[in-house]
Design an enzyme around this catalytic site. Structure first.
Site, mmCIF file in Angstrom:
data_model
loop_
_atom_site.group_PDB
_atom_site.id
_atom_site.type_symbol
_atom_site.label_atom_id
_atom_site.label_comp_id
_atom_site.label_asym_id
_atom_site.label_seq_id
_atom_site.Cartn_x
_atom_site.Cartn_y
_atom_site.Cartn_z
ATOM 1 N N HIS A 224 0.816 -1.212 0.000
ATOM 2 C CA HIS A 224 0.000 0.000 0.000
ATOM 3 C C HIS A 224 0.855 1.270 0.000
ATOM 4 O O HIS A 224 0.365 2.340 -0.337
ATOM 5 C CB HIS A 224 -0.950 -0.006 1.206
ATOM 6 N N ARG B 23 0.818 2.420 -3.439
ATOM 7 C CA ARG B 23 -0.505 2.962 -3.793
ATOM 8 C C ARG B 23 -0.673 4.363 -3.207
ATOM 9 O O ARG B 23 -1.160 5.273 -3.869
ATOM 10 C CB ARG B 23 -1.588 2.019 -3.267
ATOM 11 N N TYR C 63 -5.903 12.008 0.959
ATOM 12 C CA TYR C 63 -4.607 12.254 0.332
ATOM 13 C C TYR C 63 -4.359 13.749 0.131
ATOM 14 O O TYR C 63 -3.212 14.184 0.079
ATOM 15 C CB TYR C 63 -4.523 11.531 -1.014
#
Length: 327
Positions: free
Chosen positions: A256, A259, A291
Site C-alpha cells: 500500500h 498505492r 490524500y
C-alpha cells in the site's frame, strides 16, 4: 441483588461475546479491560445497578478517559464497549432503557497515509537486479503497483491475457477488478509496460516451464513464484521488504506504500481529486480526499523551508539561551 447488577451484566455480556458470537480471546480480553474501567468508574459514583446509570454518567465516563491521556482511539473503543453493554442489557430485558445509545464514541483520528518521496520510489525500483529472473519479476511487480496505483491483490490476480491487449495498444488501458468486483480501467505507463515486457520475454518463460504437474496450471498468471505458481499477496509483501532493504529505505513499507505514493504524487502534480478517485477505484471521493491532507502538509513544509518570510529568524534558528543564563 438486582437483575441489572453491573458486575453480573459484564460477566454475562463477556460470556455472550465468547460463546454466542464466537469472538477471539484477544477481542474479549479488550472488551473486559474496557468494561472493567467502566465498572470501577460507576462504583466510584456509587452506582452498582445499570438501571441507575444515566446518559450523563456514560458521557462523564468518556470525558474521564480523555482526562487520563488515553489515545482517542482507545477512548472511542471503550465507549463502544459500554454502548454495546447497555444495548445487551436492554435486549435481555434487564433494563428498561438504553441510556448509552446516544453517547457518541467520537471520531477516531484519521491516520494520514505515508507516501514515499519520488527519490525513494526510484531507489526502490532501481534496486531490482534485472539481469536475473527474480529481479525482472520484482521490477514488473513494483512498476505495476506504483504506475497504476493498484491494490496488491489486483496486481497478483492479473493474467497474461489481461496485459497482452494493453501492451500492443496502450490506449486501451488496463482493466482492474477491485473491492466488490468493481471494474475500472487505468492507464499503463511506459515504465510499467517496459518492465512487464522484460518479465514476459526474459523471465517468466523459465519459471512457467518449471511449474510442477502436481499443482494447478500457472499459465494464465502474469506474476509467478519460482515454482511457477501465481505470486501471492504475502510473497509480494516480502518482495517489497527486500527491495526496501536493498534501497536503504528505513520507513515502514508495504504494497500500500506504493498505492499511497501513486495518489500523493498525482495530487502533488496537479491531478484533480476526482480523477485520482477513479484511478484508485474508491467508491466515494471522501476516501480519496485524505490524500489531499498529505499534499497540503507537504506544501506547508515546502513553504516553511523555502519562503524567506515564512519563519522569523528566531524560529528559523531554533531556541536560543536567554541572556544572563548558562547551560
Amino acid at each position: 441483588m438486582s437483575d441489572a447488577s453491573v458486575d453480573d451484566l459484564v460477566v454475562d455480556y463477556l460470556s455472550h461475546l465468547a460463546v454466542e458470537r464466537g469472538l477471539s480471546d484477544n477481542t474479549v480480553a479488550a472488551y473486559r479491560r474496557d468494561l472493567d474501567r467502566y465498572r470501577h468508574f460507576l462504583a466510584g459514583r456509587g452506582l452498582t445497578d445499570l438501571a441507575q446509570v444515566s446518559a450523563v454518567d456514560v458521557s462523564e465516563f468518556s470525558r474521564d478517559l480523555a482526562r487520563r491521556d488515553l489515545a482517542p482511539a482507545s477512548v472511542s473503543r471503550a465507549v463502544v464497549a459500554v454502548r454495546n453493554l447497555h444495548a445487551f442489557a436492554l435486549a435481555e430485558g434487564r433494563v428498561g432503557l438504553d441510556v448509552a445509545h446516544e453517547v457518541s464514541p467520537g471520531a477516531r483520528p484519521r491516520r494520514l497515509p505515508k507516501a514515499l518521496s519520488i527519490e525513494s520510489v526510484e531507489a526502490l525500483l532501481d534496486s531490482c537486479d534485472t539481469t536475473t529472473v527474480e529481479g525482472l519479476r520484482d521490477r514488473a511487480l513494483l512498476e505495476l503497483l506504483y504506475g497504476t496505483g493498484a491494490r496488491v491483490s489486483e496486481v497478483c490476480s492479473l493474467d497474461v491475457d489481461d496485459l497482452t491487449p494493453v501492451l500492443s495498444d496502450p490506449q486501451q488501458g488496463l482493466r482492474l477488478f477491485g473491492k466488490g468486483g468493481r471494474e475500472r480501467v487505468v492507464p499503463l505507463g511506459s515504465y510499467a509496460a517496459d518492465a512487464v515486457r522484460g518479465w514476459l520475454v526474459r523471465g517468466r518463460p523459465g519459471w512457467a516451464a518449471s511449474h510442477g504437474s502436481g499443482s494447478a496450471p500457472a499459465a494464465p498468471a502474469l506474476l509467478l513464484n519460482q515454482r511457477g505458481g501465481r505470486l501471492s499477496r504475502q510473497s509480494a509483501w516480502a518482495v517489497i521488504q527486500r527491495a526496501g532493504q536493498r534501497a536503504g529505505i528505513t520507513e515502514h513499507l508495504s504494497p500500500h506504500s506504493l498505492r499511497h505514493s501513486f495518489a500523493t504524487h498525482l495530487l502533488d502534480g496537479g491531478a484533480d481529486v476526482r480523477v485520482v478517485q477513479e484511478l484508485l477505484g474508491h467508491a466515494s471521493v471522501t476516501t480519496t480526499q485524505i490524500y489531499t491532507l498529505v499534499t497540503v502538509e507537504h506544501l506547508r513544509e515546502v513553504y516553511r523551508s523555502s519562503h524567506p518570510r515564512a519563519l522569523s529568524s528566531d524560529e528559523r534558528d531554533g531556541p536560543t539561551t536567554p541572556v544572563g543564563t548558562t547551560d
